[in-house]
Scaffold this motif. Structure first.
Motif, PDB file in Angstrom:
ATOM      1  N   PRO A  30       0.821  -1.213   0.000  1.00  0.00           N
ATOM      2  CA  PRO A  30       0.000   0.000   0.000  1.00  0.00           C
ATOM      3  C   PRO A  30       0.853   1.260   0.000  1.00  0.00           C
ATOM      4  N   GLY A  31       0.316   2.318  -0.625  1.00  0.00           N
ATOM      5  CA  GLY A  31       0.947   3.628  -0.587  1.00  0.00           C
ATOM      6  C   GLY A  31       0.173   4.567   0.313  1.00  0.00           C
ATOM      7  N   ASN A  32       0.485   5.852   0.252  1.00  0.00           N
ATOM      8  CA  ASN A  32      -0.171   6.815   1.130  1.00  0.00           C
ATOM      9  C   ASN A  32      -1.638   7.038   0.760  1.00  0.00           C
ATOM     10  N   VAL A  70       0.397  -9.672  -0.781  1.00  0.00           N
ATOM     11  CA  VAL A  70       0.165  -8.311  -0.299  1.00  0.00           C
ATOM     12  C   VAL A  70       0.956  -8.116   0.979  1.00  0.00           C
ATOM     13  N   ARG A  71       1.878  -7.171   0.966  1.00  0.00           N
ATOM     14  CA  ARG A  71       2.692  -6.875   2.144  1.00  0.00           C
ATOM     15  C   ARG A  71       2.233  -5.542   2.711  1.00  0.00           C
ATOM     16  N   ALA A  72       1.314  -5.604   3.698  1.00  0.00           N
ATOM     17  CA  ALA A  72       0.670  -4.399   4.211  1.00  0.00           C
ATOM     18  C   ALA A  72       0.856  -4.180   5.698  1.00  0.00           C
ATOM     19  N   ALA A  73       1.443  -5.132   6.412  1.00  0.00           N
ATOM     20  CA  ALA A  73       1.559  -5.048   7.870  1.00  0.00           C
ATOM     21  C   ALA A  73       2.938  -4.528   8.263  1.00  0.00           C
ATOM     22  N   THR A  74       2.971  -3.397   8.965  1.00  0.00           N
ATOM     23  CA  THR A  74       4.248  -2.802   9.371  1.00  0.00           C
ATOM     24  C   THR A  74       5.045  -3.738  10.271  1.00  0.00           C
ATOM     25  N   ASP A  75       4.364  -4.426  11.187  1.00  0.00           N
ATOM     26  CA  ASP A  75       5.087  -5.277  12.129  1.00  0.00           C
ATOM     27  C   ASP A  75       5.616  -6.562  11.496  1.00  0.00           C
ATOM     28  N   ARG A  76       5.307  -6.786  10.212  1.00  0.00           N
ATOM     29  CA  ARG A  76       5.799  -7.989   9.533  1.00  0.00           C
ATOM     30  C   ARG A  76       6.596  -7.647   8.270  1.00  0.00           C
ATOM     31  N   LEU A  77       7.042  -6.395   8.168  1.00  0.00           N
ATOM     32  CA  LEU A  77       7.729  -5.984   6.943  1.00  0.00           C
ATOM     33  C   LEU A  77       9.079  -6.675   6.760  1.00  0.00           C
ATOM     34  N   HIS A  78       9.602  -7.270   7.829  1.00  0.00           N
ATOM     35  CA  HIS A  78      10.875  -7.986   7.714  1.00  0.00           C
ATOM     36  C   HIS A  78      10.688  -9.394   7.162  1.00  0.00           C
ATOM     37  N   GLU A  79       9.443  -9.804   6.956  1.00  0.00           N
ATOM     38  CA  GLU A  79       9.172 -11.140   6.433  1.00  0.00           C
ATOM     39  C   GLU A  79       9.037 -11.063   4.919  1.00  0.00           C
ATOM     40  N   VAL A  84      11.891 -10.826  -1.529  1.00  0.00           N
ATOM     41  CA  VAL A  84      11.211  -9.576  -1.888  1.00  0.00           C
ATOM     42  C   VAL A  84      10.538  -9.035  -0.632  1.00  0.00           C
ATOM     43  N   HIS A  85      11.063  -7.933  -0.119  1.00  0.00           N
ATOM     44  CA  HIS A  85      10.497  -7.285   1.062  1.00  0.00           C
ATOM     45  C   HIS A  85       9.620  -6.115   0.609  1.00  0.00           C
ATOM     46  N   GLY A  86       8.369  -6.134   1.019  1.00  0.00           N
ATOM     47  CA  GLY A  86       7.459  -5.042   0.705  1.00  0.00           C
ATOM     48  C   GLY A  86       7.251  -4.154   1.905  1.00  0.00           C
ATOM     49  N   LEU A  87       7.648  -2.882   1.783  1.00  0.00           N
ATOM     50  CA  LEU A  87       7.444  -1.925   2.873  1.00  0.00           C
ATOM     51  C   LEU A  87       6.173  -1.134   2.595  1.00  0.00           C
ATOM     52  N   PRO A  88       5.142  -1.275   3.407  1.00  0.00           N
ATOM     53  CA  PRO A  88       3.964  -0.420   3.226  1.00  0.00           C
ATOM     54  C   PRO A  88       4.343   1.035   3.475  1.00  0.00           C
TER      55      PRO A  88
END
Length: 387
Positions: A81-83, A104-113, A126-130
């Motif tokens: 997700p973006g802003n 879908v990588r949307a959870a801040t507390d799991r961005l390292h997964e 592939v790390h997705g940073l929301p």
């Protein structure tokens, strides 16, 4: 492994009130053809999938069809997700969707997964940073040690996020890495169609924050651009303002080999309906054959008539059916005086009468209209005095 990097779809966005969903679906559905033609393994979408946190049913239906085509074409899809997006809403059913190939990588507390993918050379993480709103993310990322006092800036929260990503990669020696991030990275050039995420300059993120990974797929800026060979903005798939008229939209094709980043090249995107700015008098725009090529374009008209024409938008749309924006630059320049100076010594009725003349393009108020204005102004004055 070959990745297709895109971002800032903004599904549901309008252009001066004109619905763009048809054009958006036409361009994004064509990405499935690129997946087949270019042997793409993974499509990464770096934020602003939707244009608003609560998208319309039509916008969500377009996303469903577009992603379905990409999956059927043989690619896996990773998006963040973006802003403009609601991370919580976009992340609904993410666990189930991963089984179908949509990650879908949307959870801040799991961005390292990371999403772990594999090719003949081994794994790719592939790390997705929301999108990390600083005030919220600093608490979500906070904890013991150096993260306890994260500052209120995108640089600070993204640094904390990337520290977690690098820590995860340190546990995976030899794994190649890709990061998706939605941010304004130093060196990028903004357009006039992005929503400002700046609060006193705290949005700006230095490029070294992303050190330690093979490729960073950036989103947020709508102009395609290269910050460094491994940090790039794909830009938006469509022009979302007339300031982007004539801009070639694209995606990036990113190749990873056994050693990491092997090459990146641009893949131009089609333009379903170009944006054109036309300048001239109303009659010239309606009659000049040189403007025939713009008749099916989205048009912004800048009228230079000395007197504001009557009903100009309706008349323009008889030739340019997709004229969506109009401004009048005629009437001459101001005399340099301030607003207060221009009003000094003039009655309320004179000021109101001049306003009527201005909005009518030089046609003043009739005697009956002036009497009506005088009665309204008198009533307002009496009401004010009675307070």
């Amino acid at each position: 492994m070959r990745l297709l990097h895109t971002s800032d779809w903004h599904l549901g966005r309008t252009l001066h009130g004109a619905d763009l969903l048809r054009e958006q679906e036409a361009v994004l559905s064509g990405l499935a053809d690129a997946v087949v033609a270019e042997s793409v393994d993974v499509v990464v979408v770096a934020g602003d999938v939707y244009d608003r946190a609560v998208p319309s049913a039509d916008a969500t239906a377009v996303l469903d069809r577009v992603v379905g085509r990409l999956l059927r074409a043989g690619a896996q899809v990773v998006l963040t997700p973006g802003n403009h997006d609601s991370a919580r809403r976009l992340g609904t059913f993410s666990g189930l969707l991963s089984a179908a190939g949509l990650h879908v990588r949307a959870a801040t507390d799991r961005l390292h997964e990371p999403v772990l993918l594999r090719d003949e050379h081994g794994q790719v993480a592939v790390h997705g940073l929301p999108y990390l709103e600083p005030e919220l993310a600093r608490h979500e990322l906070g904890g013991g040690g150096r993260e306890a006092g994260i500052a209120r800036s995108h640089e600070a929260v993204l640094t904390a996020a990337m520290d977690r990503v690098r820590a995860d990669l340190a546990r995976r020696p030899g794994v190649r890495s890709v990061v998706l991030a939605h941010a304004f990275v130093g060196g990028g050039v903004p357009s006039d169609s992005e929503r400002d995420i700046c609060v006193g300059g705290v949005d700006l993120v230095p490029a070294p924050v992303f050190d330690g990974v093979d490729y960073v797929a950036l989103g947020h800026l709508h102009r395609p651009q290269t910050i460094s060979p491994r940090l790039r903005y794909s830009g938006s798939p469509l022009a979302y303002s007339f300031g982007e008229a004539g801009q070639q939209k694209q995606v990036w094709l990113v190749d990873l080999d056994a050693a990491g980043l092997a090459g990146v090249r641009a893949l131009p995107l089609p333009t379903p309906r170009p944006l054109t700015v036309l300048t001239g008098t109303l009659e010239a725009l309606l009659d000049d054959p040189a403007h025939a090529g713009a008749e099916e374009h989205f048009v912004s008209a800048r009228l230079t008539d000395a007197v504001r024409p009557a009903d100009p938008m309706r008349r323009l749309q008889t030739r340019f059916a997709h004229c969506v924006h109009l401004e009048w630059s005629g009437g001459g320049a101001g005399d340099g005086r301030s607003y207060r100076e221009r009003l000094r010594g003039r009655s309320d009725l004179e000021v109101a009468g001049e306003f009527v003349t201005h909005v009518r393009g030089g046609v003043g108020a009739s005697e009956a209209e002036r009497e009506l204005l005088a009665r309204a102004l008198g009533a307002a004055a009496r009401a004010e005095a009675a307070r």
